[in-house]
Motif scaffolding. Sequence first.
Motif, PDB file in Angstrom:
ATOM      1  N   UNK A 113       0.840  -1.206   0.000  1.00 41.66           N
ATOM      2  CA  UNK A 113       0.000   0.000   0.000  1.00 41.66           C
ATOM      3  C   UNK A 113       0.872   1.252   0.000  1.00 41.66           C
ATOM      4  N   UNK A 114       2.129   1.111   0.446  1.00 48.68           N
ATOM      5  CA  UNK A 114       2.994   2.290   0.536  1.00 48.68           C
ATOM      6  C   UNK A 114       3.514   2.727  -0.826  1.00 48.68           C
ATOM      7  N   UNK A 159       1.165   5.221  -4.291  1.00 43.96           N
ATOM      8  CA  UNK A 159       1.056   6.645  -4.619  1.00 43.96           C
ATOM      9  C   UNK A 159       2.432   7.247  -4.852  1.00 43.96           C
ATOM     10  N   UNK A 160       2.424   8.447  -5.381  1.00 47.45           N
ATOM     11  CA  UNK A 160       3.648   9.230  -5.444  1.00 47.45           C
ATOM     12  C   UNK A 160       4.509   8.978  -6.660  1.00 47.45           C
ATOM     13  N   UNK A 161       5.648   9.648  -6.675  1.00 48.17           N
ATOM     14  CA  UNK A 161       6.554   9.601  -7.814  1.00 48.17           C
ATOM     15  C   UNK A 161       7.608   8.520  -7.586  1.00 48.17           C
ATOM     16  N   UNK A 191      10.641   9.035  -6.855  1.00 49.22           N
ATOM     17  CA  UNK A 191      11.427   9.397  -5.679  1.00 49.22           C
ATOM     18  C   UNK A 191      10.731   8.928  -4.407  1.00 49.22           C
ATOM     19  N   UNK A 192       9.409   9.149  -4.348  1.00 47.29           N
ATOM     20  CA  UNK A 192       8.669   8.723  -3.167  1.00 47.29           C
ATOM     21  C   UNK A 192       8.803   7.223  -2.963  1.00 47.29           C
ATOM     22  N   UNK A 250      12.196   6.278  -1.680  1.00 45.74           N
ATOM     23  CA  UNK A 250      12.352   6.608  -0.276  1.00 45.74           C
ATOM     24  C   UNK A 250      11.602   5.625   0.600  1.00 45.74           C
ATOM     25  N   UNK A 251      10.367   5.281   0.180  1.00 44.92           N
ATOM     26  CA  UNK A 251       9.550   4.403   1.012  1.00 44.92           C
ATOM     27  C   UNK A 251      10.162   3.001   1.064  1.00 44.92           C
ATOM     28  N   UNK A 306      14.058   0.298   8.328  1.00 45.56           N
ATOM     29  CA  UNK A 306      13.319  -0.005   9.560  1.00 45.56           C
ATOM     30  C   UNK A 306      13.561  -1.453   9.975  1.00 45.56           C
ATOM     31  N   UNK A 353      17.086  18.082  -7.912  1.00 44.91           N
ATOM     32  CA  UNK A 353      15.915  17.251  -8.129  1.00 44.91           C
ATOM     33  C   UNK A 353      14.767  18.068  -8.701  1.00 44.91           C
ATOM     34  N   UNK A 376      15.622  12.185   2.819  1.00 46.39           N
ATOM     35  CA  UNK A 376      14.448  12.481   3.646  1.00 46.39           C
ATOM     36  C   UNK A 376      14.173  13.981   3.603  1.00 46.39           C
ATOM     37  N   UNK A 379      14.847  16.127   1.350  1.00 49.64           N
ATOM     38  CA  UNK A 379      14.337  16.564   0.057  1.00 49.64           C
ATOM     39  C   UNK A 379      12.931  16.040  -0.212  1.00 49.64           C
ATOM     40  N   UNK A 380      12.700  14.761   0.102  1.00 55.29           N
ATOM     41  CA  UNK A 380      11.403  14.201  -0.259  1.00 55.29           C
ATOM     42  C   UNK A 380      10.314  14.678   0.689  1.00 55.29           C
ATOM     43  N   UNK A 396       9.006   9.276   8.416  1.00 56.72           N
ATOM     44  CA  UNK A 396       9.182   9.630   7.009  1.00 56.72           C
ATOM     45  C   UNK A 396       8.187   8.875   6.136  1.00 56.72           C
ATOM     46  N   UNK A 397       8.052   7.556   6.386  1.00 57.18           N
ATOM     47  CA  UNK A 397       7.130   6.774   5.565  1.00 57.18           C
ATOM     48  C   UNK A 397       5.704   7.272   5.742  1.00 57.18           C
ATOM     49  N   UNK A 415       5.256  10.478   3.848  1.00 57.10           N
ATOM     50  CA  UNK A 415       5.247  10.304   2.396  1.00 57.10           C
ATOM     51  C   UNK A 415       3.984   9.592   1.914  1.00 57.10           C
ATOM     52  N   UNK A 416       3.432   8.729   2.757  1.00 56.32           N
ATOM     53  CA  UNK A 416       2.190   8.078   2.352  1.00 56.32           C
ATOM     54  C   UNK A 416       1.043   9.073   2.414  1.00 56.32           C
ATOM     55  N   UNK A 417       1.134   9.943   3.413  1.00 58.33           N
ATOM     56  CA  UNK A 417       0.083  10.944   3.583  1.00 58.33           C
ATOM     57  C   UNK A 417       0.179  12.011   2.496  1.00 58.33           C
ATOM     58  N   UNK A 464       2.517  12.427  -0.740  1.00 56.88           N
ATOM     59  CA  UNK A 464       3.609  11.894  -1.555  1.00 56.88           C
ATOM     60  C   UNK A 464       4.499  12.974  -2.168  1.00 56.88           C
ATOM     61  N   UNK A 465       3.979  14.172  -2.380  1.00 52.66           N
ATOM     62  CA  UNK A 465       4.814  15.200  -3.008  1.00 52.66           C
ATOM     63  C   UNK A 465       5.635  15.971  -1.987  1.00 52.66           C
TER      64      UNK A 465
END
Lengths: 335, 364
Positions: free
Chosen positions: A115-116, A119-121, A123-124, A127-128, A135, B104, B303, B305-306, B346-347, B350-352, B354-355
């Motif tokens: 689920x993570x 969404x997003x680009x 880059x996201x 990172x995730x 973790x 970026x 982190x 940057x994103x 961070x996760x 980013x999930x909440x 994303x941009x």
Amino acid sequence: MSAVGSQNSPAAKSLRAYARWRWWELALLAALPLSWLLLPGQSLLLNEIAIVALFAVSLDLILGYAGIVSLGHAAFFGFGSYAAALFAKNVMPDPLVGLVVAIAASALLGLVTSVLILRGSDLTRLMVTLGVASILYELANKLDWLTGGADGLQGVVMGPLTIPFAPIAGFAFDLAGRVAYAYTIVVLIVVLLIARRLVHSPFGASLQALRDNRLRAASIGLSVPLRLVAVYTIAGGVAGAAGGLLAQTTGFSSLDVFDFHRSAEVMLVLVVGGTGYLYGGIFGAIVFKLLHDVISAWTPQYWNFWLGLFLVVLVLVGRERFVRPWTWFGRRHAP
Amino acid sequence: MTGPSIEKSIAPLRSLVVEPVRFGRLFLAGDAAHIVPTTGAKGLNLAAADVGYLANAPTEHYCERSNADCGTKIVRQSSMTLLFDGIAYGMLLFILAVGLAVTLGLMNFINLAHGAFAMAGGYITVLLMNRAGFPFLLCLPIAFLGTALLGALLERTLYRPMYARPHLDQVLFSIGLVFMAVTAVDYVVGSMQQNIHLPDWLQGRLPIEAVGIGKYRLFIVVVCALLTVVLQWILSRTRFGSRLRASVDDPRVAGGLGLDVNRIFLVTFAVGSGLAGLGGALGAEVLGLDPTFPLKFMIYFLIVVSVGGTTTITGPLLAALLLGIFDVAGKYYVPKLGAFFVYSLMIAILVWRPQGLFARGTAR
């Protein structure tokens, strides 16, 4: 409608031609058991290669077929590795049951973390995925009562490898790695066959559709999130199988399996071999491990430099041209 | 005598450093604080260094701030100190990462090798100070200029062909650069942790009773805050700044209007690398400097940057401050969880969003 749907339409024909068995696929599948017979002294190295290949096949499913760039694929590898090692240590030492547990555990992890990445680009997602692996690394480091922390999980004793429903005694894992390599090859071949069936199914075709153009795939009625969840879960399970095999055949699991290095390496392996045709991981793993073996025998401490240089040159030249040396000095086409 | 091996096992080598080594009034030293495998061959040296520090620390503490009472006051002091340390850490992270944000945002290029420039700046400072005897303050501009030149050179030769490539290629390319930088530094300088000797006026703490503020941290905060103000001014008030913002918003339209986007990017890349080098030089004392620096801090830069987004510089600034404060406080109050907390946060963010937390609603 009838022309499109029928078995003899051009679309159906092209799909069938695409899914046809090629001669080199069969040769490759035959070469795997042959290597066990012909190279008995190299089983330990070959076992490592096969495990990396399996791991890269898993990454190919999400990167090559679904287009998800992941910098933390070691999360699943490590999770499977620890699951298999802990299961063998605390529950029962049977390797096959342990492997199933490792696959199930990391597939579950894939399901939860998928689920993570919806969404997003790019880059996201980078990172995730990197965050999830970090973790898990921290968890394995800090939960030292369970995982042994920075010392690694020691005292894993594997039972003999038994063949289900066969009335013969099991094979104990030997020092030369003969049993281990045979075991890994069988798992690799089984996974390859399943994955091949998968990527040539309508599901696999839809994955490639959403990789190429997600918006268009969604607008012809494909459910993009569901497919991503499914493929991420499957890839997680396959990576977990690779990790589980590593833990079982070495009898050891340490923080190293979650390391960033592993995620980067498997990406390199896959890209060297080529993405999106399932066997890239195997060729990449062979090239990579042999290079590793040669260079690290020559310069053990600094072999990462040559790895880095290799990566930079590979990308600058472009993989397509890199594997075709005869195009290097020809006329360059405008990109 | 030869014969077959009859048993094999993997001998795990332990290597561990407890972080932080001070819990309130408890100091860890020797094997309690760090274990180095025999291959590292520096166990005794580290233990000797511990003795040196531990002998000086109480002297400093009791001579400079002679409040010998314990209990609540010390706890409150330390939480204020932590907050300040967190801010200093965050400012440092911002200076280190701001160049990455622009790279970026401007060219949509994922540069994982940004930390290598920071490391270059750190090593320029360390080598100039320790081997050539340059003063600390002179080393800082040299670190900036040196890394800026390096950045410009690499941008021209290696980076530019990468802009149009897919993200996977960019990631592999910059990971390759990181591996090369790490091993090259290891080969040339050695793998040990580098220390710089700060000038006397930057050592110790300010003589304020309520808050224990290290002089060097204050110096970092002041320098970084000045840089931030200057950057903000350049971005919002100068002609170059408006050209840069235009190029970030839409490179094609900016190019169509006659702006030389490539040149703007060259300058920006060089300045961003230079800032990273300056941050590396400033941070050598605080963050530690060894060849694995780019790998260790890569995730922190990313982190910033994103989470901060790439459309403004206030976004990365706030993200860096948040990260600095949470990281310092988290590692102090719940050392058991380590960096776990920061990654989870961070996760979640980013999930909440994303941009990024502070991104404007642009289409990119």
